[in-house]
Each structure stands twice: as C-alpha cells, then as structure tokens.
Scaffold this active site. Sequence first.
Site, PDB file in Angstrom:
ATOM      1  N   LYS A 145     -33.216  -5.698 -33.350  1.00  0.00           N
ATOM      2  CA  LYS A 145     -32.878  -5.374 -34.811  1.00  0.00           C
ATOM      3  C   LYS A 145     -33.690  -6.170 -35.677  1.00  0.00           C
ATOM      4  O   LYS A 145     -34.965  -6.358 -35.681  1.00  0.00           O
ATOM      5  CB  LYS A 145     -31.458  -6.314 -35.337  1.00  0.00           C
ATOM      6  CG  LYS A 145     -30.554  -5.525 -33.616  1.00  0.00           C
ATOM      7  CD  LYS A 145     -30.332  -3.810 -35.145  1.00  0.00           C
ATOM      8  CE  LYS A 145     -28.815  -3.009 -34.393  1.00  0.00           C
ATOM      9  NZ  LYS A 145     -29.433  -2.155 -33.035  1.00  0.00           N
TER      10      LYS A 145
HETATM   11  C1  LIG Z   1     -25.150   0.582 -35.399  1.00  0.00           C
HETATM   12  C2  LIG Z   1     -24.474  -0.129 -34.003  1.00  0.00           C
HETATM   13  N1  LIG Z   1     -23.193  -1.345 -34.368  1.00  0.00           N
HETATM   14  C3  LIG Z   1     -23.578  -1.993 -33.651  1.00  0.00           C
HETATM   15  C4  LIG Z   1     -24.522  -2.275 -32.024  1.00  0.00           C
HETATM   16  C5  LIG Z   1     -24.472  -3.372 -31.232  1.00  0.00           C
HETATM   17  O1  LIG Z   1     -25.142  -4.512 -31.223  1.00  0.00           O
HETATM   18  P1  LIG Z   1     -25.692  -5.012 -29.733  1.00  0.00           P
HETATM   19  O2  LIG Z   1     -26.247  -4.203 -29.306  1.00  0.00           O
HETATM   20  O3  LIG Z   1     -26.360  -6.868 -30.519  1.00  0.00           O
HETATM   21  O4  LIG Z   1     -24.088  -5.208 -29.056  1.00  0.00           O
HETATM   22  C6  LIG Z   1     -25.655  -1.795 -32.610  1.00  0.00           C
HETATM   23  C7  LIG Z   1     -26.829  -1.645 -31.467  1.00  0.00           C
HETATM   24  O5  LIG Z   1     -27.346  -1.342 -31.212  1.00  0.00           O
HETATM   25  C8  LIG Z   1     -25.811  -0.280 -33.620  1.00  0.00           C
HETATM   26  O6  LIG Z   1     -27.121   0.132 -33.490  1.00  0.00           O
END
Ligand SMILES: Cc1ncc(COP(=O)(O)O)c(C=O)c1O
Length: 400
Positions: free
Chosen positions: A191
Amino acid sequence: MTDSSPDRKRAFVPYSRPCLDADDLRAVADVLTSTTISQGEQLKAFEDAFAKHAGAAFATAFSSGTAAVHAMCHAAGLGPGDEVILPALTFAGTANAVRYVGATPVFADIDPSTNCISPDMIEPLVTDATRAVLSVDFAGQPANYDRLRNIAAQRGLLLLADAAHAAGARWRDRTVGSLADMTAFSFNPVKNITAAEGGMVTTNDPTFASHLRLFGSHGMTRDPKLLESSPPAGWYYEQQFLGYNYKLSELHAALGLSQLRKLDAYNEHRARLARYYTEELSDLPLILPRPDADSLHSWHLYVIRLTGTDVSRRDELFEHLRSEGFGVQLHYIPVPMHPDYRRMGYTTASLPETVEYFESAISLPLNPSIDEDTCAAVAASVRSFLGIEPRNGNPSTDAK
Ligand SMILES: Cc1ncc(COP(=O)(O)O)c(C=O)c1O
C-alpha cells in the site's frame, strides 16, 4: 513480437513494494529497545497523526485493512438480514468483511470513467433491507463522494468507504477519511504507506469511534466512563460485546507513523510517474487512467486497458511484461467470480463494465522505489508488444 529489453539481468520490478528507510528502521528499533511493545504511545501517536492527516476527528488502528473493514461493518450495526451495496471490482476482503458480520453483499457495477462504484447503479439495487453503501476508492481515485453522500442521505443509508488504495487522496477540498460515515485504510506491504500489516478506521462520530476501539480489543474496556458496573478496584474491566483481538502492535504503529510522515511525498512521486506513463502511452490504442481534475488521486495503481481485438491478447501481454522482468498485476478478479461467491449464487450478469474492465486490464509497476527510466522501459515493452514504433524515433530498447 520483438524483445524490447535485451538486458535480461535487470532486477525484477514489482508493481509495488514497501519503501523503507533509515528513519523507519530507527522507529522500529526504538520500540524494540523500549519496555512497551504493544498498546503504548506509538499506537496513540499513529492514530492521532492519521486522524489529523485525514481531517477526521477519530482514528482507530487495527491489525489489517480487512480487520478495519470488519470493524467498520460491526460498528455500523450491520448483521444478518442487512444488505450492503458495494462494487464488484475490489479485493475480496472488502466483501468478506460484510459477510463476517452476517450481512449480505450486493454487487454494483463500476463507472468506467473512475473504476469506482457507479452512483447510477446503486439506486436500482436499494431494497427495504439495504443499510449501507460501501464504496471503494479504486486505484487511489476517490469515488464520487458528493453523489454517494446524497444517495445515502436520501435513502437513509450509511456511507462506508474502503480507502485501502487512497491514503492521502482528496475529493474536491476534503481528504479521504473525512467524507464517509466511516473510512477504512490498509497498511499492508504494497500500500502507499505500510506498517508491515495494519489498518485504520477514521470517523467523525464519537459513538462509532468508541465502538471501533472496543471491537478490536475483544469488546472489552476499562474506561470508567463506559463501564456498566462500578469498578470494585483497579483490576476491573468488562466485555461489553463480542469483539476480536485486532490490536496493532507498537512495532507496527511506529513503522506506520514513520511512513505517514512520507505519505504526501510518496504520493507526489507516484503522481509524477503516473503522468510520465500517460505521456509515454498516450498514442497507443489503450484506455489510460483519467483522473478526476478536481480531486487528488493517490495513484496506488496505474491500470492500462487494452482495446478492440487486443483485448484477447491481455494475458499474452501480461506474460510478455512478466518475462521482461516487470511485475505487472491484475487488480482484481471481480468478487462474484470467485468460486466461493459463485457457489453462493452470485454472477456477473448485471456487471458488464466490471467484466469489461477485468478482461482488458493490467496494473503496471508504480511505486516510489522506481523512477521514470523504469517507466520508460515498461512503456517501451508495451509498445513493442503492440508492434508500435518507438516514440521520437528512438529504439524502444534505449528507454531504460
Ligand atoms: C480495496 C482493498 N480493501 C481491503 C484490503 C485488505 O487490506 P489488508 O490486506 O490490509 O487486510 C485490500 C488489500 O489489498 C484492498 O486492496
């Protein structure tokens, strides 16, 4: 097809990667040499700084972005029998979090100009059971918050936002994180900023904020203002509802805080590379990102889309770029296409724009650890695949 990169030794260029510097290392090392490695001042400082940056009154950290979306759905009071309208084009974790609380995801099509949920597609999906819209700021382009807020207000729905891609983005004059009833972020390693793993929910509502804090800590509190019984002694705490252990450690919080200081600079770097890609690729038969002129894109992803008969060669282009060392990706398989969702009866029949996007898209490498030279090499590789002359008469192999 010609090989545009004879330099086969070039290091693999991932589409994204964490950018960690000496300040980040020091921040984490300082925690390791302290006595508090969880639930300490780094967590509080990260939450406070994130809230300030997002222009929100409250921010609560979680162990992942998915946990943050789960927390948001729980704080919203969503449960069995409730429907939540969200875009089909997202990481499945967005929709999974709706299911964690027992609510039902209802998938809407995207607006191809933003790749975010189409406001026009929401209205026909609203039923008596609809409780919330859960938008996604896809690739870093904020969704049309003005229209989403209007729809939510008119239909008595909550507006929840998954801004995992959009830390530091702005819609008109407001920062993402201050526009929806609650907004979730992710700090996983790819990210725009990372805490190794981690997430955050921002809100301006003190009731939501209070619920979010308890939710990530087993639903427990020792806050005297919240206790249901008077505490017999200092050891007292209460579980007030069934929560989870979604706490973010001090190590992760220290890294997140150190990264947050660089978020705007990272996003400017990403924006510069995105402009460069657009310049380099603008004469090709591709659909390129068209950022909204009045909002600030955070450029989490730079997605190109093939057009016409080239669409059938998408996977070939994907493998071509991979073979030349470019870590392209596909964001995302539409959620209803996953076998788990298909078995529940979901289809993409009413999601033509999502399907068209999925069949034609490729995310190019974009992160602050690469520069224009790498983008030029990626663009040259795309050009050579499409059989189009190098720009300015330079052989595409020069563009490295
Ligand atoms: C749009 C979106 N929502 C939620 C998530 C979930 O995040 P995490 O990987 O920190 O659980 C991601 C992760 O790739 C994402 O791209």
